[in-house]
Write a protein that holds these residues in place. Structure first.
Motif, PDB file in Angstrom:
ATOM      1  N   ALA A  18      44.054 -21.344  81.945  1.00 36.63           N
ATOM      2  CA  ALA A  18      43.791 -21.983  83.030  1.00 36.63           C
ATOM      3  C   ALA A  18      44.226 -22.955  82.471  1.00 36.63           C
ATOM      4  N   ILE A  19      43.974 -23.673  81.235  1.00 40.75           N
ATOM      5  CA  ILE A  19      43.529 -25.145  80.070  1.00 40.75           C
ATOM      6  C   ILE A  19      45.274 -25.948  80.457  1.00 40.75           C
ATOM      7  N   ALA A  36      45.080 -26.390  83.873  1.00 41.05           N
ATOM      8  CA  ALA A  36      44.279 -27.556  84.503  1.00 41.05           C
ATOM      9  C   ALA A  36      45.450 -29.190  84.168  1.00 41.05           C
ATOM     10  N   TRP A  37      45.751 -29.458  82.887  1.00 36.42           N
ATOM     11  CA  TRP A  37      46.246 -29.812  82.561  1.00 36.42           C
ATOM     12  C   TRP A  37      47.649 -30.545  83.096  1.00 36.42           C
ATOM     13  N   LEU A  68      43.872 -32.110  85.809  1.00 32.18           N
ATOM     14  CA  LEU A  68      42.420 -31.437  86.914  1.00 32.18           C
ATOM     15  C   LEU A  68      41.730 -31.432  84.921  1.00 32.18           C
ATOM     16  N   LEU A  69      42.068 -31.266  84.148  1.00 31.19           N
ATOM     17  CA  LEU A  69      41.492 -31.213  82.762  1.00 31.19           C
ATOM     18  C   LEU A  69      40.749 -32.321  81.825  1.00 31.19           C
ATOM     19  N   SER A  70      39.451 -31.596  82.207  1.00 35.62           N
ATOM     20  CA  SER A  70      38.063 -32.577  81.648  1.00 35.62           C
ATOM     21  C   SER A  70      37.852 -32.664  81.143  1.00 35.62           C
ATOM     22  N   THR A  85      35.053 -29.120  82.116  1.00 35.29           N
ATOM     23  CA  THR A  85      36.672 -28.018  82.482  1.00 35.29           C
ATOM     24  C   THR A  85      36.882 -26.876  80.899  1.00 35.29           C
ATOM     25  N   VAL A 110      32.719 -25.081  80.527  1.00 34.82           N
ATOM     26  CA  VAL A 110      32.757 -24.407  81.304  1.00 34.82           C
ATOM     27  C   VAL A 110      33.696 -23.159  80.680  1.00 34.82           C
ATOM     28  N   VAL A 111      35.488 -23.486  80.099  1.00 28.69           N
ATOM     29  CA  VAL A 111      36.032 -22.938  79.667  1.00 28.69           C
ATOM     30  C   VAL A 111      35.472 -22.036  78.641  1.00 28.69           C
TER      31      VAL A 111
END
Length: 443
Positions: free
Chosen positions: A103-104, A107-108, A112-114, A117, A120-121
């Motif tokens: 997901a990392i 998301a990048w 959307l990577l923050s 985030t 949470v991961v």
């Protein structure tokens, strides 16, 4: 009493487990998982600091995310692992970690990577890691005989030490070579490999004497465990650990060692960089000595366990750990080159003895714990041992501020020395070797 055949087996050079198919698959899976875990431990903070420009507070939250699951998840994990086949749960955790890390980069890619985030991961990956960690410690006694536990734990610890050295270095190198988030793809592959090899295990003994079949379902021997509340199962597990005098003693001494080492950890870095004024590149060399020491410990653990009675070995390694930690404050009394040499010697000796201690304690605990309590016993140990570390780290910072770094380090070392004294005051000091299962726990 052990038979002459059993005694003869203990004195043999421990090479047999390489021919044990299920152990080989466990070892391959765990080695892959350990490398992934150490790489993730490096890449996560780098992602937060370099790619996401996280604040110091956010970096602290990310660090804490690695400890929280041990406190909140361990006991539940132990009950789950004692109720179900451990192999299937470890595979599930590996697959879950592989997908979460995937997901990392996704998301990048979608911008959307923050930091939230990532937090949470990290928390979810940490939770699955706790379950897998407890599961891997609990499944070994279900795959090999109790006389093979020290050899098996030594081989797994050798992988852990290698992963600590090489995995951390690879994590930083791959992060620099690839775009930071993309480097997570390597860890996804490693966790997937771990799931693959662990899934090949076929001989896990079911509590009560049965086995899993090839499809992962439980055999018919030993009967089904009665269904009861998870809270009741947790209470039974805690009661076993606190009520069995040997297990309780081993968990308590590990807690004491971890607590005082956690007190020393934040103080030591300030002491080395400010009091000793050692430059950063030399600090890196000093810290790397810990990985080298762990590797040495994994190699010498089995020979030491054959040469020295178990109880005396535990007391000896715990005592050397405490004495070695006194080399850090001693370094302030000598010139800088000698100070660096003392620090390197401390980290090598400390790590080697801790690994020898851990391998023998883990084997001892596993040998005297019934198969249907392995998960809960290891879970309680993990929760106690890891749960005190954030507390110790905070107290270390407060203690260093109140009395200074040098006195704080001396006090932490003296505190660590209470662990061998505790062992010496119990029946553990008289134990000769890893025993057979103690059916009735002592009160």
């Amino acid at each position: 009493m052990a038979s002459s055949t059993e005694k003869e087996k203990v004195t043999q050079v421990p090479t047999g487990l390489w021919r044990h198919r299920d152990f080989r698959n466990l070892w391959l899976g765990q080695t892959s998982s350990m490398f992934a875990a150490h790489m993730v431990a490096v890449v996560f903070p780098l992602l937060a600091s370099v790619s996401l420009d996280a604040s110091l507070f956010e970096m602290g939250l990310l660090s804490a995310a690695g400890y929280v699951p041990y406190i909140g998840v361990s006991l539940f994990a132990g009950v789950w692992l004692d109720r179900k086949p451990k192999r299937a749960i470890i595979v599930l955790c590996d697959i879950a970690r592989a997908l979460l890390l995937l997901a990392i980069p996704l998301a990048w890619w979608r911008d959307l990577l923050s930091v939230p985030t990532l937090l949470v991961v990290a928390l979810l990956v940490g939770s699955f890691s706790v379950v897998a960690d407890v599961g891997s410690a609990s499944i070994l006694p279900a795959l090999v005989g109790r006389d093979d536990l020290i050899e098996g734990n030594s081989k797994l610890e050798l992988s852990a030490s290698s992963a600590s050295i090489a995995g951390s270095a690879l994590g930083g190198g791959i992060f620099q070579l690839l775009a930071g988030p993309v480097s997570m793809l390597i860890n996804t592959v490693l966790f997937a490999l771990s799931a693959f090899f662990t899934a090949l295990i076929r001989g896990e003994r079911k509590p009560g004497g049965g086995h899993e079949d090839a499809e992962g379902t439980e055999g018919t021997e030993g009967g089904e465990k009665p269904s009861q509340s998870i809270w009741r199962d947790m209470a039974v597990g805690v009661a076993f650990v606190t009520g069995h005098v040997t297990v309780r003693t081993l968990v308590l001494t590990t807690l004491v060692i971890n607590f005082f080492m956690a007190i020393a950890e934040p103080v030591a870095l300030v002491f080395v960089t400010r009091t000793l004024d050692i430059p950063p590149y030399t600090v890196g060399l000093i810290l790397a000595a810990s990985g080298a020491g762990a590797l040495v410990g994994a190699v010498i653990a089995a020979p030491m366990s054959r040469a020295i009675p178990l109880g005396r070995l535990l007391i000896l390694t715990a005592a050397i750990t405490g004495i070695a930690s006194l080399l850090t404050p001693l370094a302030t009394l000598v010139p800088a080159p000698m100070a660096v040499a003392l620090m390197i010697a401390m980290y090598v000796l400390d790590a080697a003895m801790i690994v020898v201690y851990n391998i023998n304690v883990r084997s001892y605990r596993s040998a005297i714990t019934p198969d249907d309590m392995q998960g809960r016993m290891n879970a309680a140990n993990r929760m106690a041992g890891m749960g005190v570390m954030p507390i110790g780290a905070v107290l270390g910072g407060l203690l260093g501020t109140a009395v200074g770094t040098l006195p704080a380090l001396v006090l932490a070392s003296l505190g660590t020395l209470t662990a061998p004294l505790l062992l010496a005051c119990t029946h553990v000091r008289t134990v000769k070797r890893v025993p057979e299962l103690e059916v009735e726990p002592s009160a």
